[in-house]
Enzyme design. Sequence first.
Site, PDB file in Angstrom:
ATOM      1  CE  LYS A 124      17.244 -37.446 -12.300  1.00  0.00           C
ATOM      2  NZ  LYS A 124      18.343 -37.948 -13.129  1.00  0.00           N
ATOM      3  CE  LYS A 159      13.515 -37.473  -9.447  1.00  0.00           C
ATOM      4  NZ  LYS A 159      12.768 -38.004 -10.625  1.00  0.00           N
ATOM      5  NE  ARG A 209      13.190 -44.975 -19.337  1.00  0.00           N
ATOM      6  CZ  ARG A 209      14.477 -45.083 -18.994  1.00  0.00           C
ATOM      7  NH1 ARG A 209      15.292 -45.807 -19.729  1.00  0.00           N
ATOM      8  NH2 ARG A 209      14.920 -44.466 -17.918  1.00  0.00           N
ATOM      9  NE  ARG A 224      11.888 -48.038 -15.214  1.00  0.00           N
ATOM     10  CZ  ARG A 224      12.497 -46.877 -15.440  1.00  0.00           C
ATOM     11  NH1 ARG A 224      13.807 -46.828 -15.599  1.00  0.00           N
ATOM     12  NH2 ARG A 224      11.799 -45.772 -15.508  1.00  0.00           N
ATOM     13  NE  ARG A 232      16.589 -46.102  -4.541  1.00  0.00           N
ATOM     14  CZ  ARG A 232      17.853 -46.449  -4.328  1.00  0.00           C
ATOM     15  NH1 ARG A 232      18.830 -45.742  -4.869  1.00  0.00           N
ATOM     16  NH2 ARG A 232      18.147 -47.499  -3.589  1.00  0.00           N
ATOM     17  CG  ASP A 272      12.087 -42.609 -16.381  1.00  0.00           C
ATOM     18  OD1 ASP A 272      12.088 -43.469 -17.288  1.00  0.00           O
ATOM     19  OD2 ASP A 272      13.065 -42.394 -15.646  1.00  0.00           O
ATOM     20  CD  GLU A 280      14.671 -39.217 -13.907  1.00  0.00           C
ATOM     21  OE1 GLU A 280      15.431 -39.759 -14.739  1.00  0.00           O
ATOM     22  OE2 GLU A 280      14.802 -39.340 -12.683  1.00  0.00           O
ATOM     23  CG  ASN A 282      15.873 -41.195 -18.508  1.00  0.00           C
ATOM     24  OD1 ASN A 282      16.745 -41.096 -17.666  1.00  0.00           O
ATOM     25  ND2 ASN A 282      14.584 -41.322 -18.191  1.00  0.00           N
TER      26      ASN A 282
END
Length: 313
Positions: A124, A159, A209, A224, A232, A272, A280, A282
Site C-alpha cells: 500500500k 484499507k 492488474r 477485475r 472491490r 493495481d 497499489e 504488489n
Amino acid sequence: MRLAFLADPLEHFKIYKDSTYAMMREAAARGHALFAFEQADMRVLQGRVLADMRPITLAAEGGSWFTAGPRETLSLNEVDAVVMRKDPPFDSEYLYATHLLEHAERQGARIFNKPRALRDFNEKLAILRFPQFTAPTMVSSQATDIRAFLREHGDIILKPLDGMGGSGIFRLRPEDPNIGTILETQTHHGRISLMAQRYLPAIADGDKRVLLIAGKPVDWCLARIPMQGETRGNLAAGGTGVARPLSARDRDIAETLGPELFAEGLMLVGLDVIGDSLTEVNVTSPTCFQEISAQSGINVAGLFVDAIEAALG
C-alpha cells in the site's frame, strides 16, 4: 536449474488459477527441477540457512496435481534460485522470513523477489513514492484525520496496510451511520494505521492488474470488475477478470516504475491501476498469470521463467 518455491501449502493450491502453479508448470516443461517449502521449514543452524524441501513432480490430470519425494534438508544456496511466493499477511513471521532469506543471500543464495525489497515496498505505502500517478491519499491511525479526509473528498476507500484480496476494505461516505464504529474497529482505537484514498468511480470498469517482469510490462493486464453491489474488484471478492491490452496511461505508469522497481530487486510486480490512478504496488505474490494467458495468448509464466533464467546466466 534447481528452483525452490517458498509458498503456502501446495495442497491448498487452486491450480486452475494459481500463478505459482503456472510458474512451476512452465519451469518443469523446460526440464528444471522443482522443490517446495514453507516458512516453518526454514531454520538457521551453525550459521547456515537451511530448509526442509520437498522435491516436486507435477502429475497428469486427475487426482493430486503433484507428487512429492522425501524431504531433503538443503542450504538455500544449494539450489539455483528461491522464488518467494508466500501470500500475505505481512506479519511478524513473514518479516522474520525475509531476514533469514537475506542472510541466505549473503551466503550466495539467489532470491526472487529480493528479501530487502519485500520489506521496503509495503504494497500500500509504496505508491507514496509515485505521487504523479496516484489519487489523493492519506495514511493515519487517527479517526479525526480520516474524518477530515472524508469531509474533503466526500467518498473514500479505507484499507489496512497489510491485507490482500480486498480483505478489510471499506467504502465510506459522510452519510454512513457506521463511520465511528468502522474507524474504531479498523484503527483499533487509534493504534493501527490505515490508508484512505479518494473513491475512484472508474472501479466500475475494473481494478486493473498490470504485471511487470524484470522491469518490463506484460502487454495485457487483467481488469477485475466488481460484482453487482460490490466496491472491490478483487477476484477473491467475487470480481470478474477480463484481460485487456494496456492503455497508454497503463503503459506510462508501468514503464516509469518498471526500471526503478527492477533495480531494487523486484523481479515480479503487480501494479493495481483504477482508471488513470496507481492504487497499489504488489510485490509479495502477484497473481493473474493464468487469467491473462488464457485470454490474451501471452505465456506470462514463460516470460517469468525467461527472466529467472536470464538472471541466473
